[in-house]
Scaffold this motif. Structure first.
Motif, PDB file in Angstrom:
ATOM      1  N   GLN A 135     -10.715  23.571   7.395  1.00 38.52           N
ATOM      2  CA  GLN A 135     -10.430  23.357   5.871  1.00 38.52           C
ATOM      3  C   GLN A 135     -10.365  22.159   5.365  1.00 38.52           C
ATOM      4  N   VAL A 136     -11.210  21.176   5.768  1.00 33.51           N
ATOM      5  CA  VAL A 136     -11.355  19.862   5.090  1.00 33.51           C
ATOM      6  C   VAL A 136     -12.588  19.445   4.773  1.00 33.51           C
ATOM      7  N   GLU A 137     -12.771  18.506   3.987  1.00 33.25           N
ATOM      8  CA  GLU A 137     -14.279  18.182   3.714  1.00 33.25           C
ATOM      9  C   GLU A 137     -14.418  16.956   4.650  1.00 33.25           C
ATOM     10  N   LEU A 138     -15.448  16.967   5.308  1.00 31.44           N
ATOM     11  CA  LEU A 138     -16.090  16.083   6.295  1.00 31.44           C
ATOM     12  C   LEU A 138     -17.482  15.447   5.808  1.00 31.44           C
ATOM     13  N   GLU A 139     -17.130  13.850   5.784  1.00 28.80           N
ATOM     14  CA  GLU A 139     -18.225  13.185   5.127  1.00 28.80           C
ATOM     15  C   GLU A 139     -19.484  13.139   6.207  1.00 28.80           C
ATOM     16  N   ASN A 140     -20.473  12.738   5.293  1.00 30.07           N
ATOM     17  CA  ASN A 140     -22.120  12.546   6.030  1.00 30.07           C
ATOM     18  C   ASN A 140     -21.671  11.614   7.131  1.00 30.07           C
ATOM     19  N   THR A 141     -21.024  10.500   7.152  1.00 31.09           N
ATOM     20  CA  THR A 141     -20.777   9.650   8.126  1.00 31.09           C
ATOM     21  C   THR A 141     -20.185  10.370   9.475  1.00 31.09           C
ATOM     22  N   VAL A 142     -21.074  10.224  10.418  1.00 32.85           N
ATOM     23  CA  VAL A 142     -20.635  10.541  12.011  1.00 32.85           C
ATOM     24  C   VAL A 142     -21.018   9.515  12.869  1.00 32.85           C
ATOM     25  N   ASP A 143     -20.129   9.045  14.002  1.00 29.50           N
ATOM     26  CA  ASP A 143     -20.515   8.191  14.783  1.00 29.50           C
ATOM     27  C   ASP A 143     -20.937   9.055  16.116  1.00 29.50           C
ATOM     28  N   SER A 228     -14.751   9.850  42.234  1.00 30.43           N
ATOM     29  CA  SER A 228     -16.164  10.243  42.988  1.00 30.43           C
ATOM     30  C   SER A 228     -16.971   9.299  43.172  1.00 30.43           C
ATOM     31  N   GLU A 229     -17.520   8.741  44.296  1.00 32.68           N
ATOM     32  CA  GLU A 229     -18.274   7.815  44.406  1.00 32.68           C
ATOM     33  C   GLU A 229     -19.731   8.407  44.173  1.00 32.68           C
ATOM     34  N   GLY A 230     -20.122   9.432  44.046  1.00 31.40           N
ATOM     35  CA  GLY A 230     -21.561  10.169  44.257  1.00 31.40           C
ATOM     36  C   GLY A 230     -21.663  10.976  42.735  1.00 31.40           C
ATOM     37  N   LYS A 231     -20.810  11.080  41.919  1.00 36.01           N
ATOM     38  CA  LYS A 231     -20.897  11.737  40.814  1.00 36.01           C
ATOM     39  C   LYS A 231     -21.082  10.758  39.438  1.00 36.01           C
ATOM     40  N   ARG A 232     -21.540  11.404  38.371  1.00 38.73           N
ATOM     41  CA  ARG A 232     -21.813  10.480  37.248  1.00 38.73           C
ATOM     42  C   ARG A 232     -21.221  11.496  35.791  1.00 38.73           C
ATOM     43  N   ARG A 233     -20.187  10.845  35.348  1.00 34.68           N
ATOM     44  CA  ARG A 233     -19.873  11.792  34.199  1.00 34.68           C
ATOM     45  C   ARG A 233     -20.366  11.437  32.886  1.00 34.68           C
ATOM     46  N   LEU A 234     -21.481  12.066  32.482  1.00 30.16           N
ATOM     47  CA  LEU A 234     -22.110  11.848  31.302  1.00 30.16           C
ATOM     48  C   LEU A 234     -21.790  12.589  30.218  1.00 30.16           C
ATOM     49  N   SER A 235     -21.542  12.040  28.850  1.00 26.48           N
ATOM     50  CA  SER A 235     -21.193  12.764  27.952  1.00 26.48           C
ATOM     51  C   SER A 235     -21.838  12.049  26.611  1.00 26.48           C
ATOM     52  N   VAL A 236     -21.806  12.920  25.590  1.00 30.55           N
ATOM     53  CA  VAL A 236     -22.202  12.472  24.246  1.00 30.55           C
ATOM     54  C   VAL A 236     -20.944  12.678  23.180  1.00 30.55           C
ATOM     55  N   SER A 237     -20.489  11.544  22.707  1.00 26.35           N
ATOM     56  CA  SER A 237     -19.143  11.925  22.032  1.00 26.35           C
ATOM     57  C   SER A 237     -19.377  10.998  20.830  1.00 26.35           C
ATOM     58  N   GLY A 238     -18.316  11.231  19.936  1.00 26.46           N
ATOM     59  CA  GLY A 238     -18.284  10.530  18.437  1.00 26.46           C
ATOM     60  C   GLY A 238     -17.134  10.898  17.802  1.00 26.46           C
ATOM     61  N   TRP A 239     -17.076  10.649  16.482  1.00 28.10           N
ATOM     62  CA  TRP A 239     -16.303  11.203  15.506  1.00 28.10           C
ATOM     63  C   TRP A 239     -16.705  11.471  14.088  1.00 28.10           C
ATOM     64  N   PHE A 240     -16.276  12.683  13.601  1.00 29.33           N
ATOM     65  CA  PHE A 240     -16.643  13.161  12.368  1.00 29.33           C
ATOM     66  C   PHE A 240     -15.472  12.489  11.421  1.00 29.33           C
ATOM     67  N   HIS A 241     -15.982  12.009  10.115  1.00 34.98           N
ATOM     68  CA  HIS A 241     -15.139  11.251   9.222  1.00 34.98           C
ATOM     69  C   HIS A 241     -14.606  12.076   8.100  1.00 34.98           C
TER      70      HIS A 241
END
Length: 496
Positions: A135-143, A228-241
């Protein structure tokens, strides 16, 4: 007409120009758009309660509002294509007092088919769903960017608050993950001053799981160190403004009390300090080098037998250690002075003694004690109030003893003297002290821990310092020698 069609076909086959990439389509979980589920999630979020759905949606307000959505992307083949495109990006190493990991540039303008399709569904369909739920207005700006955490990478406790950030999100693209691999998203409880206290919930990364939470004055979290020396923690992340939540005035910690010097004469110095540092000619050489560079490392500062005795007592005795926080500012353990072994107490008295203040004045040329000679002696001292204030600053010191540290503190003009007491410490373990100018990223100075060495660094008002997070690489050292875990130091601040 036929010749034109033929010409276009030739160009599209790649003989002259690149063939345009096919735009991918991606669908997200149908469950979140089910009216019953959506209404329940919205009400739960509004009332700050807890809700869990069998299809893999969890909403919880503890310790701050957050939501977990499993199987966020519908297509497994899309996920595989997305992972491939992300791993082909250029990643930049990011490292300071708060974090160490690799991050891509902003993905807002990437034209890769899977990345642009994910961006579109997040910016449009998912943003609309979030606005309705919260119930909030989120802007077009997204990181939006991609983060890659590998062995010993970490992001320490922080709240994500920056002007305009309203909702943080993370989409995980990881292999099968276990808690022993580290890399959890840890959520902190807070006290009445909105200061983080302790981890109360740890979210395990899972492939195709999206987590989002409300950015607020209490949204303290961290990414625990990847072990862990053999695993990679990959993610896509950011913020809605959107419009930020109202923030109370930032809490200012009370200043640590300054401890007056201990009245001990120079016999204590001759008992403990390497004789070469008691030679007046050598002290003059030290002062000349310090005045030129504003820092110096005095090796083998304590007599060898005294140093060995203190190290043995620190390792073998039942010292009571108390963790110092809050974790967004510091994280180390400090010894309770009342229960220190006798030889450790004596070493402490040495470093806090009146004789030590005078010796350090000789080393640095600074007036750290009112009996020390200095430029101030030539000034007009008719103003008794000014003189009294100066003597008060000179006579006080802030001291602490720790076995691991990670802090960043601004101070007055001060002289810092941490005495390091570890053996075969490697720089890749962390634990080094960095000094940076306020508002700058470039380091002015790095001091690496070295056994039985007294590091003297002059720090003014505009210089910040932090001790780098000690990582799991040091555990290999522990396995080889169980007596060596982390390191100990005596850390004092002497005010001019």
């Amino acid at each position: 007409m036929n010749s034109k069609r033929k010409h276009l076909n030739i160009q599209s086959q790649g003989t002259g120009k690149k063939k345009e990439k096919r735009e991918e389509e991606v669908g997200i979980s149908d469950v979140i758009n089910e009216e019953v589920v959506k209404n329940r999630v919205r009400e739960t979020w509004r009332r700050k309660e807890r809700y869990s759905h069998e299809a893999g949606i969890e909403v919880d307000a503890n310790p701050f509002p957050h939501c977990i959505i499993k199987d966020f992307i519908q297509s497994q083949s899309f996920l595989e294509g997305l992972q491939k495109e992300l791993l082909d990006l250029n990643f930049h190493q990011k490292s300071n007092d708060l974090y160490k990991f690799k991050q891509s540039a902003d993905l807002k303008k990437r034209k890769d088919s899977h990345i642009s399709a994910l961006r579109k569904v997040l910016f449009e369909q998912f943003r609309s769903w979030l606005s309705e739920i919260m119930q909030v207005e989120l802007e077009n700006t997204v990181d939006i960017s991609c983060a890659k955490y590998e062995y010993t990478d970490v992001l320490l406790c922080h709240d994500d608050e920056l002007e305009g950030r309203r909702v943080a999100f993370i989409l995980y693209l990881v292999p099968p993950w276990d808690r022993s691999d580290g890399g959890t998203l840890d959520l902190y409880s807070t006290d009445e001053h909105c200061q983080p206290q302790q981890i109360v919930k740890s979210l395990l990364p899972s492939l195709n799981t999206l987590v989002f939470f409300e950015v607020s004055p209490v949204s303290f979290h961290q990414v625990s160190e990847v072990t862990s020396e053999g695993k990679r923690r990959l993610s896509v992340s950011g913020w809605f403004h959107g419009r930020s939540l109202e923030r109370p005035p930032r809490y200012m910690e009370p200043a640590q009390p300054r401890t007056p010097h201990i009245p001990r004469d120079e016999s204590l110095l001759y008992e403990w300090v390497n004789p070469q540092y008691m030679d007046l000619a050598y002290q003059a050489q030290v002062q000349e080098e310090f005045e030129e560079s504003s820092e110096i490392l005095l090796k083998d500062f304590l007599k060898a037998d005294k140093f060995d005795m203190v190290c043995e007592a620190l390792r073998k005795s039942d010292i009571v250690w108390k963790r110092r926080g809050p974790p967004n500012k510091r994280c180390y353990e400090c010894a309770e002075e009342a229960a220190l072994p006798e030889c450790v107490s004596q070493c402490w008295e040495l470093l806090a003694s009146e004789a030590m203040f005078l010796l350090l004045s000789n080393f640095t040329g600074l007036k750290l004690h009112y009996l020390a000679s200095g430029d101030d002696d030539e000034e007009d001292d008719d103003d008794d109030d000014d003189k009294e204030e100066k003597e008060e600053k000179t006579d006080e010191t802030v001291a602490g003893s720790s076995d691991a540290a990670g802090n960043s503190i601004a101070g007055l003009e001060e002289k810092e003297a941490p005495g390091k007491t570890m053996g075969d410490w490697q720089t890749e373990y962390g634990g080094f002290t960095s000094y940076i100018a306020n508002g700058e990223d470039e380091e002015l100075l790095t001091i690496y821990p070295e056994n039985n060495s007294l590091a003297l660094v002059y720090r003014d008002r505009e210089t910040l310092k932090f001790v780098k997070h000690i990582n799991h690489q040091s555990l290999e050292r522990l396995r080889q020698n169980p007596d060596r875990q982390g390191f100990y130091d005596f850390s004092f601040v002497y005010y001019e």
